[in-house]
Write a protein that holds these residues in place. Structure first.
Motif, PDB file in Angstrom:
ATOM      1  N   LEU A 120     -11.528   0.433 -10.911  1.00  0.00           N
ATOM      2  CA  LEU A 120     -10.983  -0.672 -11.486  1.00  0.00           C
ATOM      3  C   LEU A 120     -10.305  -1.508 -10.666  1.00  0.00           C
ATOM      4  CD1 LEU A 120     -10.963  -2.553 -14.190  1.00  0.00           C
ATOM      5  CD2 LEU A 120      -8.675  -1.712 -15.160  1.00  0.00           C
ATOM      6  N   ALA A 121      -9.452  -1.148  -9.975  1.00  0.00           N
ATOM      7  CA  ALA A 121      -8.605  -1.751  -8.746  1.00  0.00           C
ATOM      8  C   ALA A 121      -9.006  -2.272  -7.768  1.00  0.00           C
ATOM      9  CB  ALA A 121      -7.202  -0.842  -7.949  1.00  0.00           C
ATOM     10  N   CYS A 122     -10.153  -1.253  -7.190  1.00  0.00           N
ATOM     11  CA  CYS A 122     -11.425  -1.258  -5.736  1.00  0.00           C
ATOM     12  C   CYS A 122     -12.389  -2.350  -6.763  1.00  0.00           C
ATOM     13  CB  CYS A 122     -11.926  -0.281  -5.572  1.00  0.00           C
ATOM     14  SG  CYS A 122     -10.843   0.623  -5.253  1.00  0.00           S
ATOM     15  N   LEU A 123     -13.025  -2.723  -7.980  1.00  0.00           N
ATOM     16  CA  LEU A 123     -13.662  -3.353  -8.294  1.00  0.00           C
ATOM     17  C   LEU A 123     -13.406  -4.847  -7.941  1.00  0.00           C
ATOM     18  CD1 LEU A 123     -16.573  -4.024  -9.090  1.00  0.00           C
ATOM     19  CD2 LEU A 123     -15.993  -3.138 -11.680  1.00  0.00           C
ATOM     20  N   ASN A 124     -11.923  -4.957  -8.658  1.00  0.00           N
ATOM     21  CA  ASN A 124     -11.233  -6.145  -8.883  1.00  0.00           C
ATOM     22  C   ASN A 124     -11.379  -6.804  -7.331  1.00  0.00           C
ATOM     23  OD1 ASN A 124     -10.221  -8.381 -10.278  1.00  0.00           O
ATOM     24  ND2 ASN A 124      -8.069  -6.847  -9.037  1.00  0.00           N
ATOM     25  N   ALA A 125     -10.017  -5.644  -6.586  1.00  0.00           N
ATOM     26  CA  ALA A 125     -10.299  -6.392  -5.389  1.00  0.00           C
ATOM     27  C   ALA A 125     -11.604  -6.388  -4.298  1.00  0.00           C
ATOM     28  CB  ALA A 125      -9.418  -5.046  -4.086  1.00  0.00           C
ATOM     29  N   ALA A 126     -12.756  -5.733  -4.648  1.00  0.00           N
ATOM     30  CA  ALA A 126     -14.007  -6.069  -4.524  1.00  0.00           C
ATOM     31  C   ALA A 126     -14.770  -7.343  -4.485  1.00  0.00           C
ATOM     32  CB  ALA A 126     -14.674  -5.314  -4.375  1.00  0.00           C
ATOM     33  N   THR A 127     -14.261  -7.598  -5.975  1.00  0.00           N
ATOM     34  CA  THR A 127     -14.821  -9.198  -6.378  1.00  0.00           C
ATOM     35  C   THR A 127     -13.647 -10.456  -5.330  1.00  0.00           C
ATOM     36  OG1 THR A 127     -15.004  -8.298  -8.813  1.00  0.00           O
ATOM     37  CG2 THR A 127     -15.186 -10.806  -8.715  1.00  0.00           C
ATOM     38  N   GLY A 128     -12.648 -10.462  -5.333  1.00  0.00           N
ATOM     39  CA  GLY A 128     -12.242 -10.929  -4.655  1.00  0.00           C
ATOM     40  C   GLY A 128     -12.551 -10.915  -2.981  1.00  0.00           C
ATOM     41  N   PHE A 129     -12.363 -10.192  -2.589  1.00  0.00           N
ATOM     42  CA  PHE A 129     -13.246  -9.514  -0.846  1.00  0.00           C
ATOM     43  C   PHE A 129     -14.399 -10.479  -1.356  1.00  0.00           C
ATOM     44  CE2 PHE A 129     -10.773  -5.742  -0.695  1.00  0.00           C
ATOM     45  CZ  PHE A 129      -9.935  -6.407   0.095  1.00  0.00           C
ATOM     46  N   TRP A 130     -15.340 -10.887  -1.945  1.00  0.00           N
ATOM     47  CA  TRP A 130     -16.495 -10.941  -2.265  1.00  0.00           C
ATOM     48  C   TRP A 130     -16.608 -12.536  -2.393  1.00  0.00           C
ATOM     49  CZ3 TRP A 130     -19.032 -13.829  -5.958  1.00  0.00           C
ATOM     50  CH2 TRP A 130     -19.995 -13.853  -6.264  1.00  0.00           C
ATOM     51  N   ALA A 131     -15.431 -13.184  -3.196  1.00  0.00           N
ATOM     52  CA  ALA A 131     -15.069 -14.289  -3.761  1.00  0.00           C
ATOM     53  C   ALA A 131     -15.115 -15.129  -2.728  1.00  0.00           C
ATOM     54  CB  ALA A 131     -14.647 -14.439  -4.875  1.00  0.00           C
ATOM     55  N   ALA A 132     -13.450 -14.933  -1.307  1.00  0.00           N
ATOM     56  CA  ALA A 132     -13.634 -15.059  -0.097  1.00  0.00           C
ATOM     57  C   ALA A 132     -14.666 -15.174   0.812  1.00  0.00           C
ATOM     58  CB  ALA A 132     -11.769 -14.547   0.222  1.00  0.00           C
ATOM     59  N   GLY A 133     -15.932 -14.350   0.442  1.00  0.00           N
ATOM     60  CA  GLY A 133     -16.516 -14.418   1.845  1.00  0.00           C
ATOM     61  C   GLY A 133     -15.567 -13.429   3.171  1.00  0.00           C
ATOM     62  N   ARG A 134     -15.222 -12.263   2.165  1.00  0.00           N
ATOM     63  CA  ARG A 134     -14.952 -11.512   3.689  1.00  0.00           C
ATOM     64  C   ARG A 134     -16.009 -10.170   3.380  1.00  0.00           C
ATOM     65  NH1 ARG A 134      -9.771  -9.125   3.885  1.00  0.00           N
ATOM     66  NH2 ARG A 134     -10.078  -8.036   5.475  1.00  0.00           N
ATOM     67  N   VAL A 135     -16.641 -10.146   2.919  1.00  0.00           N
ATOM     68  CA  VAL A 135     -18.037  -8.997   2.361  1.00  0.00           C
ATOM     69  C   VAL A 135     -19.040  -9.473   2.331  1.00  0.00           C
ATOM     70  CG1 VAL A 135     -15.942  -6.682   1.850  1.00  0.00           C
ATOM     71  CG2 VAL A 135     -17.124  -7.913   0.367  1.00  0.00           C
ATOM     72  N   ASP A 136     -19.968  -8.979   2.503  1.00  0.00           N
ATOM     73  CA  ASP A 136     -21.557  -9.239   1.405  1.00  0.00           C
ATOM     74  C   ASP A 136     -21.633  -9.003   0.186  1.00  0.00           C
ATOM     75  OD1 ASP A 136     -21.770 -11.294   4.213  1.00  0.00           O
ATOM     76  OD2 ASP A 136     -22.766  -9.659   4.960  1.00  0.00           O
ATOM     77  N   ASP A 137     -21.425  -8.042  -0.355  1.00  0.00           N
ATOM     78  CA  ASP A 137     -21.644  -7.471  -1.390  1.00  0.00           C
ATOM     79  C   ASP A 137     -19.999  -7.224  -1.859  1.00  0.00           C
ATOM     80  OD1 ASP A 137     -21.826  -4.712  -0.249  1.00  0.00           O
ATOM     81  OD2 ASP A 137     -23.822  -5.439   0.041  1.00  0.00           O
ATOM     82  N   LEU A 138     -20.210  -6.785  -3.302  1.00  0.00           N
ATOM     83  CA  LEU A 138     -19.749  -5.336  -3.739  1.00  0.00           C
ATOM     84  C   LEU A 138     -19.334  -3.688  -3.764  1.00  0.00           C
ATOM     85  CD1 LEU A 138     -20.030  -6.975  -8.008  1.00  0.00           C
ATOM     86  CD2 LEU A 138     -18.525  -7.520  -5.997  1.00  0.00           C
ATOM     87  N   ASP A 139     -20.593  -3.452  -3.251  1.00  0.00           N
ATOM     88  CA  ASP A 139     -20.493  -2.167  -2.591  1.00  0.00           C
ATOM     89  C   ASP A 139     -19.085  -1.896  -1.217  1.00  0.00           C
ATOM     90  OD1 ASP A 139     -23.915  -1.475  -3.295  1.00  0.00           O
ATOM     91  OD2 ASP A 139     -22.105  -0.567  -4.057  1.00  0.00           O
TER      92      ASP A 139
END
Length: 105
Positions: free
Chosen positions: A56-75
């Motif tokens: 859950l913590a990693c999914l939450n962080a992944a969403t933030g990284f994705w919204a900030a444009g740091r990653v292309d997808d949740l994976d």
């Protein structure tokens, strides 16, 4: 808003993550400030590896990284979050912030 390709939305991602929405909930029932602090420290100490809490913590962080444009997808975001958590970077940042507030509170 970004468009999500069919089969790649949050529901599909959660299934790939291996979470059915129920596992681990019984282990995480103390939502008091103290309970949340204990859960957070378990996460930082590595005592929650592979758990609902870690996913859950990693999914939450992944969403933030994705919204900030740091990653292309949740994976990619989840992989980044897991790396930062497990290599101690999150613990290190938390300790620096904690020390700052102890000095300036």
């Amino acid at each position: 808003f970004r468009r999500v390709a069919p089969g790649s939305g949050p529901e599909a991602f959660v299934v790939r993550l291996g979470w059915d929405g129920r596992d681990g909930l019984a282990d995480w029932t103390d939502c008091s400030p103290e309970g949340n602090a204990r859960a957070f420290l378990r996460l930082l100490d590595g005592d929650a590896r592979g758990s609902y809490l870690e996913r859950l913590a990693c999914l939450n962080a992944a969403t933030g990284f994705w919204a900030a444009g740091r990653v292309d997808d949740l994976d990619a975001g989840t992989a980044l979050a897991l790396d930062l958590l497990r290599d101690g970077a999150v613990r290190g940042r938390f300790e620096r912030v904690r020390r700052f507030y102890e000095r300036h509170a």
